[in-house]
Design a protein around this motif. Structure first.
Motif, PDB file in Angstrom:
ATOM      1  N   ALA A  89       0.837  -1.204   0.000  1.00 30.91           N
ATOM      2  CA  ALA A  89       0.000   0.000   0.000  1.00 30.91           C
ATOM      3  C   ALA A  89       0.867   1.248   0.000  1.00 30.91           C
ATOM      4  O   ALA A  89       1.015   1.936   1.011  1.00 30.91           O
ATOM      5  CB  ALA A  89      -0.923  -0.004   1.212  1.00 30.91           C
ATOM      6  N   ALA A  90       1.477   1.526  -1.153  1.00 30.44           N
ATOM      7  CA  ALA A  90       2.320   2.713  -1.305  1.00 30.44           C
ATOM      8  C   ALA A  90       2.304   3.124  -2.775  1.00 30.44           C
ATOM      9  O   ALA A  90       2.089   2.279  -3.648  1.00 30.44           O
ATOM     10  CB  ALA A  90       3.753   2.419  -0.857  1.00 30.44           C
ATOM     11  N   THR A 124       5.916  15.007  -7.851  1.00 32.70           N
ATOM     12  CA  THR A 124       4.530  14.574  -8.043  1.00 32.70           C
ATOM     13  C   THR A 124       3.730  14.516  -6.746  1.00 32.70           C
ATOM     14  O   THR A 124       2.533  14.242  -6.764  1.00 32.70           O
ATOM     15  CB  THR A 124       4.497  13.184  -8.713  1.00 32.70           C
ATOM     16  OG1 THR A 124       5.200  12.242  -7.893  1.00 32.70           O
ATOM     17  CG2 THR A 124       5.138  13.231 -10.091  1.00 32.70           C
ATOM     18  N   GLY A 125       4.413  14.735  -5.630  1.00 32.33           N
ATOM     19  CA  GLY A 125       3.718  14.701  -4.351  1.00 32.33           C
ATOM     20  C   GLY A 125       3.415  13.313  -3.824  1.00 32.33           C
ATOM     21  O   GLY A 125       2.547  13.145  -2.962  1.00 32.33           O
ATOM     22  N   ALA A 126       4.135  12.314  -4.312  1.00 26.70           N
ATOM     23  CA  ALA A 126       3.918  10.940  -3.852  1.00 26.70           C
ATOM     24  C   ALA A 126       4.378  10.796  -2.407  1.00 26.70           C
ATOM     25  O   ALA A 126       5.474  11.260  -2.049  1.00 26.70           O
ATOM     26  CB  ALA A 126       4.679   9.958  -4.748  1.00 26.70           C
ATOM     27  N   SER A 127       3.572  10.156  -1.596  1.00 24.57           N
ATOM     28  CA  SER A 127       3.907   9.967  -0.186  1.00 24.57           C
ATOM     29  C   SER A 127       5.109   9.042  -0.040  1.00 24.57           C
ATOM     30  O   SER A 127       5.144   7.955  -0.611  1.00 24.57           O
ATOM     31  CB  SER A 127       2.718   9.367   0.557  1.00 24.57           C
ATOM     32  OG  SER A 127       3.079   9.014   1.880  1.00 24.57           O
ATOM     33  N   LEU A 128       6.087   9.473   0.751  1.00 26.72           N
ATOM     34  CA  LEU A 128       7.309   8.694   0.930  1.00 26.72           C
ATOM     35  C   LEU A 128       7.331   7.908   2.229  1.00 26.72           C
ATOM     36  O   LEU A 128       8.347   7.298   2.558  1.00 26.72           O
ATOM     37  CB  LEU A 128       8.525   9.629   0.882  1.00 26.72           C
ATOM     38  CG  LEU A 128       8.842  10.218  -0.486  1.00 26.72           C
ATOM     39  CD1 LEU A 128       9.922  11.288  -0.371  1.00 26.72           C
ATOM     40  CD2 LEU A 128       9.277   9.131  -1.452  1.00 26.72           C
ATOM     41  N   GLY A 129       6.251   7.921   2.965  1.00 28.59           N
ATOM     42  CA  GLY A 129       6.246   7.129   4.189  1.00 28.59           C
ATOM     43  C   GLY A 129       5.279   7.597   5.243  1.00 28.59           C
ATOM     44  O   GLY A 129       5.055   6.904   6.228  1.00 28.59           O
ATOM     45  N   GLY A 130       4.719   8.753   5.048  1.00 35.36           N
ATOM     46  CA  GLY A 130       3.772   9.256   6.023  1.00 35.36           C
ATOM     47  C   GLY A 130       2.537   8.373   6.100  1.00 35.36           C
ATOM     48  O   GLY A 130       1.812   8.239   5.120  1.00 35.36           O
TER      49      GLY A 130
END
Length: 283
Positions: free
Chosen positions: A20-21, A192-198
């Motif tokens: 889920a990332a 692109t604003g992709a979540s890196l771990g939050g």
């Protein structure tokens, strides 16, 4: 080692599907964690440390170019899965051995007829499994184009790796290559604003770690290990086994049993690989 590498990369698809990332974040973490894991090995072993210090300008630039090609492969192919059908995306990205053979021809090498035949037979096996599902919608065509470009980028990655590995150890080469890929995919994630771990769960981090060890450090690194001896044609053709291999892994792990076509498809890829190996061994 090639067989183990194919098993490693075959686990990549099911692992990514179960993680889920964002796709680009997965690409960053698998390369970033791999480079971080290789760093102490390179820096603490005297022989590898000396080799890294002696890396020439040509080797460094080629290693970084391979990293760019690998980043392009991930950045182009993974988004294509959301624009077109999985069947189309897989069929087009696995054109890698066709581009590899063509690029070898353009660089002055004349692959034997058996290599062309074997590559075609192996690719036909992948088409047998994925089917021909090309759509004419603008969105699907964009996805198809991205997947095709991803296959081209993978061919460049394999060819550059074969060249660098003639004079450079697998560990030093992959350390430089994965590090470059990690930096580039990080930039793409930030852009692109992709979540890196939050907000990632412990399960997601665990799967990212498994993906890094199994698919990146074991799968990709062993591919880079054997390409120097087996050559880019054999190696890129063997990578086609990832498609039916992933289907079998999904059956065992996720309970998603492959269609009946998976078995003759794998047989066709193996026959094509045998033809490529035979062709490469002809003087």
């Amino acid at each position: 080692m090639l067989a183990v590498a194919v098993v490693g990369i075959s686990l990549s698809g099911p692992l990514i599907a179960a993680t889920a990332a964002p796709a680009l974040a997965i690409a960053f973490w698998r390369n970033g964690l791999a480079a971080a894991g290789l760093a102490p090995v390179v820096l603490l072993r005297a022989g590898l440390r000396r080799e890294l210090a002696r890396v020439g300008r040509r080797t460094l630039l080629l290693s970084l170019a391979a990293g760019v090609a690998l980043a392009a492969h991930f950045a182009l192919w993974l988004p294509s899965l959301r624009l077109t059908s999985v069947a189309s995306s897989v069929a087009l990205v696995t054109t890698t051995p066709l581009w590899t053979t063509l690029l070898l021809r353009l660089t002055g090498r004349r692959p034997p007829a058996a290599v062309w035949l074997g590559t075609s037979v192996a690719f036909a096996g992948v088409l047998l499994l994925t089917g021909v599902d090309l759509s004419v919608s603008a969105r699907a065509l964009a996805g198809d184009a991205l997947a095709l470009a991803g296959g081209m980028a993978a061919a460049v990655y394999v060819l550059i790796g074969a060249e660098v590995r003639r004079t450079t150890s697998t560990t030093v080469y992959t350390f430089l290559c994965y590090g470059c890929t990690a930096v580039l995919t990080l930039v793409l994630c930030l852009a692109t604003g992709a979540s890196l771990g939050g907000g990632y769960s412990a399960d997601t981090w665990g799967k990212l770690l498994v993906l890094t060890v199994v698919s990146q450090l074991l799968g990709h690194s062993l591919i880079n290990r054997v390409v120097a001896g087996l050559g880019p044609s054999v190696t890129s053709t063997a990578i086609l086994l990832e498609t039916p291999g992933a289907a079998l892994v999904a059956a065992v792990w996720l309970g998603q049993f492959p269609p009946a076509a998976a078995y003759p498809a794998m047989a066709a890829v193996l026959v094509g690989l045998a033809l490529v190996i035979r062709g490469e061994r002809v003087p």
